[in-house]
Design a protein around this motif. Structure first.
Motif, short mmCIF file in Angstrom:
data_model
loop_
_atom_site.label_atom_id
_atom_site.label_comp_id
_atom_site.label_asym_id
_atom_site.label_seq_id
_atom_site.Cartn_x
_atom_site.Cartn_y
_atom_site.Cartn_z
N ASN A 107 39.42 -8.80 12.16
CA ASN A 107 39.02 -7.40 12.07
C ASN A 107 39.10 -6.95 10.62
N TRP A 108 37.95 -6.87 9.98
CA TRP A 108 37.90 -6.51 8.58
C TRP A 108 38.44 -5.10 8.32
N GLN A 109 38.08 -4.15 9.16
CA GLN A 109 38.51 -2.78 8.92
C GLN A 109 40.03 -2.65 9.01
N ALA A 110 40.64 -3.35 9.95
CA ALA A 110 42.11 -3.32 10.06
C ALA A 110 42.74 -3.95 8.83
N TYR A 111 42.16 -5.06 8.37
CA TYR A 111 42.65 -5.72 7.16
C TYR A 111 42.50 -4.80 5.96
N ARG A 112 41.35 -4.16 5.84
CA ARG A 112 41.07 -3.26 4.72
C ARG A 112 42.07 -2.13 4.64
N ASP A 113 42.41 -1.57 5.79
CA ASP A 113 43.30 -0.42 5.83
C ASP A 113 44.70 -0.73 5.31
N ARG A 114 45.08 -1.99 5.31
CA ARG A 114 46.38 -2.38 4.77
C ARG A 114 46.44 -2.22 3.27
N PHE A 115 45.30 -2.28 2.60
CA PHE A 115 45.28 -2.31 1.14
C PHE A 115 44.63 -1.08 0.50
N ILE A 116 43.66 -0.49 1.17
CA ILE A 116 42.99 0.68 0.61
C ILE A 116 43.68 1.90 1.20
N GLU A 117 44.83 2.22 0.67
CA GLU A 117 45.65 3.31 1.22
C GLU A 117 46.33 4.05 0.07
N PRO A 118 46.82 5.28 0.32
CA PRO A 118 47.27 6.15 -0.76
C PRO A 118 48.36 5.58 -1.65
N SER B 146 39.44 -16.31 0.97
CA SER B 146 39.16 -15.43 2.10
C SER B 146 38.16 -14.37 1.67
N TYR B 147 37.11 -14.20 2.48
CA TYR B 147 36.16 -13.12 2.23
C TYR B 147 36.85 -11.77 2.37
N PHE B 148 37.75 -11.64 3.35
CA PHE B 148 38.47 -10.40 3.53
C PHE B 148 39.25 -10.05 2.26
N TYR B 149 39.93 -11.04 1.71
CA TYR B 149 40.75 -10.81 0.51
C TYR B 149 39.87 -10.32 -0.65
N ALA B 150 38.80 -11.05 -0.92
CA ALA B 150 37.95 -10.70 -2.05
C ALA B 150 37.34 -9.31 -1.87
N MET B 151 36.91 -8.98 -0.66
CA MET B 151 36.31 -7.67 -0.44
C MET B 151 37.36 -6.56 -0.55
N SER B 152 38.60 -6.84 -0.17
CA SER B 152 39.64 -5.83 -0.34
C SER B 152 39.90 -5.55 -1.82
N VAL B 153 39.78 -6.59 -2.66
CA VAL B 153 39.89 -6.38 -4.11
C VAL B 153 38.75 -5.51 -4.61
N VAL B 154 37.54 -5.79 -4.14
CA VAL B 154 36.37 -4.99 -4.53
C VAL B 154 36.56 -3.53 -4.11
N GLU B 155 36.98 -3.32 -2.87
CA GLU B 155 37.14 -1.96 -2.36
C GLU B 155 38.27 -1.21 -3.06
N LEU B 156 39.40 -1.89 -3.30
CA LEU B 156 40.51 -1.22 -3.99
C LEU B 156 40.12 -0.89 -5.42
N GLY B 157 39.41 -1.78 -6.09
CA GLY B 157 38.95 -1.49 -7.44
C GLY B 157 38.06 -0.26 -7.49
#
Length: 413
Positions: free
Chosen positions: A150-161, A393-404
């Motif tokens: 679940n990409w969105q669940a993974y994303r929410d762990r890192f793109i947070e306040p 991991s695609y999830f990892y790389a995309m979380s870096v993109v989104e957090l950046g």
């Protein structure tokens, strides 16, 4: 945490206090004022009070008053020391195992002596202090099958306040080093900051395992998995690198603390990665990824360049894609951690982007599964795949993109 008062309590709170209670705050204040302070601060406080009420009649008395005030200030500071970072504390109970009785460990010691000139007796003494860490063995076991990605669940762990706020502070504090790294390596500051943020929240969570313990455990007692032999070779190599790194850096190898897999410092480099790609970016004569944010910044940028980052590729690291129902594009996913297909080839297979793609560039089709929800598809660039070499991991790389991206927005860029 917010506590809601009981309805009865609310009714009582609306009523005026009895007259005898209205003086309670004043009585409490007088009682606190009358109560003497405790401990070392009390002695300093009493000395200051006595000195303040007496009029110094001589230079000697004035000097004594000055000393008393300084003593009180120093005592108060000493009584409330700054807390030490928790990341360095080893908080697990290692199981004492005599690794030296294991033939594979004895062979490793002989190899290190013959190949790298380590002193045999010193190495034996070191290995006798290493513990077996069962929690590391449990943590490297594969996840149970059947759980949908679940990409969105993974994303929410890192793109947070918390991570965004800490990232803005880190960026502001290290703006000069980030600008220098971007100029030297061509890696944008947002990508460097995002990687350090995803890895350790800017040094807050760097790991609490002795690296020698976990690497020895995983090198010689890796759990039964299909890739066990390959993983044991990897960790044995990293154990070798740890000893080489400690000797090169003149440090006690047992002092090196990191993750359950042996990764170290703000950017979580394995010992071999520190030796290969670590950069003394602050020019103090040593590569220090544990305490130098500047070295971490330079090392992350260097790692990405050495793994395919292209400074001349500007623009998004990945472009949103739509795929056709015939699924001719499906074999293109996961071919390799690299951009290998032209936009024309992807379009012919039924994968296109609604955004204009840069001419003459290659892309790779990636999928981000969302559990029961629709899967996201993206056309990833060489620079996106450079990040996957940091973590495959695609999830990892995309979380870096989104957090950046979130960090840039938070800084008003």
């Amino acid at each position: 945490m917010t506590f809601l008062p009981h309805p009865l309590s609310r009714r009582l709170l609306r009523r005026p206090l009895p007259r005898c209670w209205r003086a309670l705050p004043l009585l409490l204040a007088l009682a606190c004022a009358a109560a003497p302070p405790t401990g070392a601060i009390a002695a300093a406080s009493a000395a200051q009070t006595k000195s303040a009420t007496a009029t110094p009649k001589t230079a000697k008395a004035a000097k004594a008053l000055k000393v008393a005030k300084a003593t009180r200030a120093a005592t108060i500071v000493k009584a409330a020391p700054r807390p030490k970072p928790l990341a360095r504390a080893v908080d697990y109970a290692g199981e004492p195992v005599n690794f030296r009785e294991w033939k594979a460990v004895a062979d490793f010691e002989q190899e290190m002596a013959g190949k790298h000139g380590f002193d045999t007796e010193a190495l034996k003494a070191l290995m006798s202090q290493v513990n077996y860490i069962d929690s590391a063995v449990q943590l490297v076991k594969p996840a149970p099958p059947g759980k949908a990605k679940n990409w969105q669940a993974y994303r929410d762990r890192f793109i947070e306040p918390v991570r965004i706020d800490a990232g803005v502070s880190f960026w502001n504090d290290n703006a000069a080093a980030l600008a220098r790294a971007e100029a030297a390596y061509g890696v944008p500051a947002e990508t460097i900051v995002a990687i350090i943020g995803v890895e350790t929240v800017y040094g807050r969570n760097t790991g609490r395992f002795r690296v020698m313990d976990v690497l020895t455990t995983l090198a010689f007692a890796y759990p039964e998995t299909p890739n066990r032999e390959a993983r044991m070779r990897f960790f044995r190599g990293e154990l070798e690198n740890t000893l080489l790194l400690a000797r090169k850096s003149n440090m006690d190898p047992l002092s090196l603390v990191g993750s359950f897999a042996g990764a170290v410092g703000l950017p979580q480099f394995m010992p071999g990665s520190i030796l290969a790609w670590g950069v003394d970016f602050d020019a103090d004569g040593r590569v220090d990824l544990r305490d130098s944010a500047v070295d971490a910044i330079g090392s992350v940028a260097n790692f990405l360049v050495q793994h395919g980052w292209k400074a001349d590729q500007t623009g998004p690291l990945a472009y949103p894609a739509e795929v056709s129902l015939n699924r001719a594009w499906e074999p293109l996913i996961g071919q390799a951690l690299a951009a290998r297909n032209s936009a024309e080839e992807l379009a012919a297979a039924g994968a296109i982007s609604s955004l204009a793609l840069p001419a003459g560039k290659l892309f790779g089709l990636i999928d981000l599964q969302n559990g029961a929800e629709a899967t996201e598809y993206w056309l990833a660039t060489d620079n996106f795949f450079a990040i996957t070499h940091y973590n495959r991991s695609y999830f990892y790389a995309m979380s870096v993109v989104e957090l950046g991206r979130a960090l840039r927005l938070a800084r008003g860029m």
